[in-house]
Design a protein around this motif. Structure first.
Motif, PDB file in Angstrom:
ATOM      1  N   GLU A  26      20.088  41.693  -6.648  1.00 48.48           N
ATOM      2  CA  GLU A  26      18.991  40.442  -5.978  1.00 48.48           C
ATOM      3  C   GLU A  26      17.657  40.844  -5.597  1.00 48.48           C
ATOM      4  O   GLU A  26      17.104  39.807  -6.130  1.00 48.48           O
ATOM      5  CB  GLU A  26      19.551  40.486  -4.709  1.00 48.48           C
ATOM      6  CG  GLU A  26      19.385  39.303  -3.633  1.00 48.48           C
ATOM      7  CD  GLU A  26      20.724  39.123  -2.838  1.00 48.48           C
ATOM      8  OE1 GLU A  26      20.652  37.833  -2.069  1.00 48.48           O
ATOM      9  OE2 GLU A  26      21.602  39.795  -2.624  1.00 48.48           O
ATOM     10  N   MET A  27      17.199  42.042  -5.155  1.00 48.15           N
ATOM     11  CA  MET A  27      16.322  41.975  -5.840  1.00 48.15           C
ATOM     12  C   MET A  27      15.337  41.793  -6.664  1.00 48.15           C
ATOM     13  O   MET A  27      14.090  41.342  -6.699  1.00 48.15           O
ATOM     14  CB  MET A  27      15.464  43.637  -4.433  1.00 48.15           C
ATOM     15  CG  MET A  27      16.306  43.921  -3.411  1.00 48.15           C
ATOM     16  SD  MET A  27      15.787  45.288  -2.425  1.00 48.15           S
ATOM     17  CE  MET A  27      14.034  45.052  -2.448  1.00 48.15           C
ATOM     18  N   ALA A  28      16.121  42.521  -7.602  1.00 48.37           N
ATOM     19  CA  ALA A  28      15.328  42.255  -8.972  1.00 48.37           C
ATOM     20  C   ALA A  28      15.267  41.172  -9.212  1.00 48.37           C
ATOM     21  O   ALA A  28      14.069  40.358  -9.701  1.00 48.37           O
ATOM     22  CB  ALA A  28      15.815  43.376 -10.349  1.00 48.37           C
ATOM     23  N   GLN A  60      10.124  35.026  -0.936  1.00 53.34           N
ATOM     24  CA  GLN A  60       9.137  35.534   0.241  1.00 53.34           C
ATOM     25  C   GLN A  60      10.322  36.266   0.788  1.00 53.34           C
ATOM     26  O   GLN A  60      10.293  37.873   1.303  1.00 53.34           O
ATOM     27  CB  GLN A  60       7.872  35.598  -0.165  1.00 53.34           C
ATOM     28  CG  GLN A  60       7.311  35.353  -1.128  1.00 53.34           C
ATOM     29  CD  GLN A  60       5.178  35.203  -1.282  1.00 53.34           C
ATOM     30  OE1 GLN A  60       5.696  34.412  -0.278  1.00 53.34           O
ATOM     31  NE2 GLN A  60       4.228  36.126  -1.669  1.00 53.34           N
ATOM     32  N   SER A  61      10.641  35.425   2.023  1.00 47.48           N
ATOM     33  CA  SER A  61      11.195  35.571   2.962  1.00 47.48           C
ATOM     34  C   SER A  61      12.916  35.748   2.746  1.00 47.48           C
ATOM     35  O   SER A  61      13.289  36.948   3.326  1.00 47.48           O
ATOM     36  CB  SER A  61      11.581  34.261   3.642  1.00 47.48           C
ATOM     37  OG  SER A  61      12.398  34.426   5.022  1.00 47.48           O
ATOM     38  N   GLU A  62      13.048  35.935   1.609  1.00 47.83           N
ATOM     39  CA  GLU A  62      14.761  36.493   1.297  1.00 47.83           C
ATOM     40  C   GLU A  62      14.522  38.130   0.553  1.00 47.83           C
ATOM     41  O   GLU A  62      15.174  39.032   1.204  1.00 47.83           O
ATOM     42  CB  GLU A  62      15.303  35.478   0.052  1.00 47.83           C
ATOM     43  CG  GLU A  62      15.758  34.150   0.541  1.00 47.83           C
ATOM     44  CD  GLU A  62      16.609  33.560  -0.892  1.00 47.83           C
ATOM     45  OE1 GLU A  62      16.410  34.292  -2.090  1.00 47.83           O
ATOM     46  OE2 GLU A  62      16.950  31.993  -0.409  1.00 47.83           O
ATOM     47  N   LEU A  63      13.634  38.101  -0.065  1.00 48.80           N
ATOM     48  CA  LEU A  63      12.997  39.467  -0.028  1.00 48.80           C
ATOM     49  C   LEU A  63      12.488  40.840   0.533  1.00 48.80           C
ATOM     50  O   LEU A  63      12.994  41.835   0.833  1.00 48.80           O
ATOM     51  CB  LEU A  63      11.445  39.894  -1.748  1.00 48.80           C
ATOM     52  CG  LEU A  63      10.824  40.896  -1.742  1.00 48.80           C
ATOM     53  CD1 LEU A  63      12.522  41.035  -3.238  1.00 48.80           C
ATOM     54  CD2 LEU A  63       9.735  40.536  -2.678  1.00 48.80           C
ATOM     55  N   ARG A  92      14.378  40.215   4.076  1.00 48.88           N
ATOM     56  CA  ARG A  92      14.917  40.008   4.195  1.00 48.88           C
ATOM     57  C   ARG A  92      15.801  41.455   3.703  1.00 48.88           C
ATOM     58  O   ARG A  92      16.928  42.184   4.543  1.00 48.88           O
ATOM     59  CB  ARG A  92      16.305  39.025   4.358  1.00 48.88           C
ATOM     60  CG  ARG A  92      17.429  39.349   4.713  1.00 48.88           C
ATOM     61  CD  ARG A  92      18.139  37.259   4.865  1.00 48.88           C
ATOM     62  NE  ARG A  92      18.497  36.631   3.601  1.00 48.88           N
ATOM     63  CZ  ARG A  92      19.278  37.150   2.591  1.00 48.88           C
ATOM     64  NH1 ARG A  92      20.464  38.251   2.724  1.00 48.88           N
ATOM     65  NH2 ARG A  92      19.257  36.871   1.702  1.00 48.88           N
ATOM     66  N   ASN A  93      15.845  41.175   2.292  1.00 50.23           N
ATOM     67  CA  ASN A  93      16.642  42.006   1.747  1.00 50.23           C
ATOM     68  C   ASN A  93      16.167  44.044   2.137  1.00 50.23           C
ATOM     69  O   ASN A  93      17.035  45.127   1.708  1.00 50.23           O
ATOM     70  CB  ASN A  93      16.648  41.571  -0.190  1.00 50.23           C
ATOM     71  CG  ASN A  93      18.066  41.221  -0.321  1.00 50.23           C
ATOM     72  OD1 ASN A  93      17.863  40.222   0.582  1.00 50.23           O
ATOM     73  ND2 ASN A  93      17.809  40.710  -1.494  1.00 50.23           N
ATOM     74  N   ASN A  94      14.575  43.505   2.088  1.00 46.65           N
ATOM     75  CA  ASN A  94      14.094  45.071   2.426  1.00 46.65           C
ATOM     76  C   ASN A  94      14.326  45.736   3.821  1.00 46.65           C
ATOM     77  O   ASN A  94      13.974  46.651   3.979  1.00 46.65           O
ATOM     78  CB  ASN A  94      12.509  44.908   2.360  1.00 46.65           C
ATOM     79  CG  ASN A  94      11.821  44.412   1.212  1.00 46.65           C
ATOM     80  OD1 ASN A  94      12.480  45.849   0.021  1.00 46.65           O
ATOM     81  ND2 ASN A  94      11.203  43.713   0.311  1.00 46.65           N
ATOM     82  N   GLY A 120      16.854  48.751   4.642  1.00 49.87           N
ATOM     83  CA  GLY A 120      15.524  49.699   5.725  1.00 49.87           C
ATOM     84  C   GLY A 120      16.849  50.239   7.098  1.00 49.87           C
ATOM     85  O   GLY A 120      17.086  51.046   7.107  1.00 49.87           O
ATOM     86  N   LEU A 121      17.512  49.197   7.086  1.00 52.42           N
ATOM     87  CA  LEU A 121      18.685  48.965   8.363  1.00 52.42           C
ATOM     88  C   LEU A 121      19.374  50.664   8.054  1.00 52.42           C
ATOM     89  O   LEU A 121      20.267  50.751   8.463  1.00 52.42           O
ATOM     90  CB  LEU A 121      19.232  47.990   8.077  1.00 52.42           C
ATOM     91  CG  LEU A 121      20.511  47.672   9.222  1.00 52.42           C
ATOM     92  CD1 LEU A 121      19.659  47.800  10.654  1.00 52.42           C
ATOM     93  CD2 LEU A 121      20.685  46.157   9.031  1.00 52.42           C
TER      94      LEU A 121
END
Length: 367
Positions: free
Chosen positions: A114-116, A157-160, A162-164, A168-169
């Protein structure tokens, strides 16, 4: 030949001299036949004087050591997967942030894909925004087209982000392709329910329990007969089988108002600093709680008394040749202190070390 009688006499004198009784380290007799402390043994005794103190009544309780529940943290996995490695076991000390275990999960692959995809879409959106700005500047497109292009980029960018944040979580290690289970706090691992190869999920329950044992709780059992005598603020002395010669001192911080349904006791809580981490959760302890009594009495260290023929005595010292055995009456004994009903006064010195040896010598001289 004439030297032989002299040689025989000298040999006999040497034997007699070497075999004569040497004065022991614990006694010598004065010319008057009294027992006296010799200078060598004098250095091996100690003295104490009786003092008036408030009498305390000892109440014996039993209990156990527990971790402070406010300092216990259990780790539950937020994702499903298979454990690929476990780095710590029960009883190990860990620091906050250390990796306890690692796990592989299809959820990590989904997040990475999803991040890619988001990065590719963001690259396209950035080009669209750049073109929209140029066209707006040239008057070819409207401000609305520019705002739509900017909004599209902001959403991606907001979705990215959130995924980051999720990575981290979940403590994801993208380079290893695993989720890492990290210690949320520093402490001792007191429970562990995970092994290499295990399938885990958020419903699996706590994988690790970490307790901060720098301060521990002691829960004392207060039976019905002692409820009226046990209250917060009471000083206590605690002993364990593991450290029989060491006393841990503290105070009762609270007493429960509800009876334990199984044991039929009230629980009194004692909080102690766990110096040297000697006290472990689950240890059984003996507790002596000291209840003040409205009475003052002469007190002596219990170790200074001599028990002989069902009586208690002390050895009174005036000087090296004036010593006496004195019978004493006992009110009670608590926490290494004995309270006297009769005996010596505060001006008299009592031998408190090696007094038993002196006591036996005095008895021999009296007999």
């Amino acid at each position: 030949m004439p030297l032989k009688p002299h040689f025989a006499f000298l040999l006999l004198f040497s034997v007699l001299y070497s075999c004569r009784e040497k004065p022991g380290p614990d006694s010598e007799a004065s010319a008057s036949g009294r027992y006296c402390l010799d200078s060598a043994f004098r250095e091996r005794v100690a003295f104490v004087k009786p003092a008036y103190e408030k009498v305390t009544e000892g109440i014996h309780l039993t209990g156990s050591i527990e971790a402070n529940p406010d300092k216990v943290v259990s780790f539950v996995s937020l994702v499903s997967g298979v454990v690929t490695g476990v780095n710590f076991s029960i009883g190990d000390r860990v620091q906050k942030g250390q990796v306890l275990a690692e796990m592989q999960s299809s959820e990590l692959s989904a997040l990475q894909s999803e991040m890619a995809s988001l990065r590719s879409r963001i690259a396209v959106a950035e080009n669209r925004l750049k073109a929209a700005k140029a066209m707006f500047t040239d008057g070819v497109s409207s401000q609305r087209d520019l705002l739509e292009a900017q909004s599209e980029l902001d959403i991606l960018q907001s979705e990215l982000s959130r995924n980051n944040a999720n990575l981290g979580l979940y403590s994801a290690s993208v380079s290893k392709g695993v989720f890492q289970i990290k210690a949320p706090v520093s402490g001792i691992i007191t429970q562990k329910a995970v092994t290499t190869g295990a399938q885990i999920s958020p419903e699996s329950g706590p994988l690790f329990t970490i307790s901060d044992l720098s301060r521990i709780w002691i829960l004392a059992n207060v039976y019905a007969t002692n409820i009226k005598d046990v209250f917060p603020g009471m000083e206590v002395s605690i002993t364990t089988l593991s450290y029989p010669d060491e006393q841990f001192k503290g105070k009762i911080s609270s007493v429960s108002s509800v009876m334990d349904e199984e044991a039929k006791v009230l629980k009194a809580r004692i909080e102690l600093p766990n110096t040297g981490m000697k006290l472990k959760p689950g240890m059984l302890v003996d507790i002596n709680a000291f209840k003040p009594v409205d009475q003052t009495a002469l007190s002596l260290p219990t170790s200074s008394l001599v028990f002989d023929d069902n009586q208690n005595y002390v050895v009174v010292y005036k000087n090296d040749c004036e010593l006496a055995i004195r019978k004493v009456g006992i009110l009670t004994s608590n926490n290494g202190t004995t309270y006297l009903s009769d005996g010596p006064d505060t001006t008299e010195s009592i031998i408190s070390k090696n007094q038993l040896l002196v006591f036996e010598q005095l008895k021999n001289f009296q007999n």
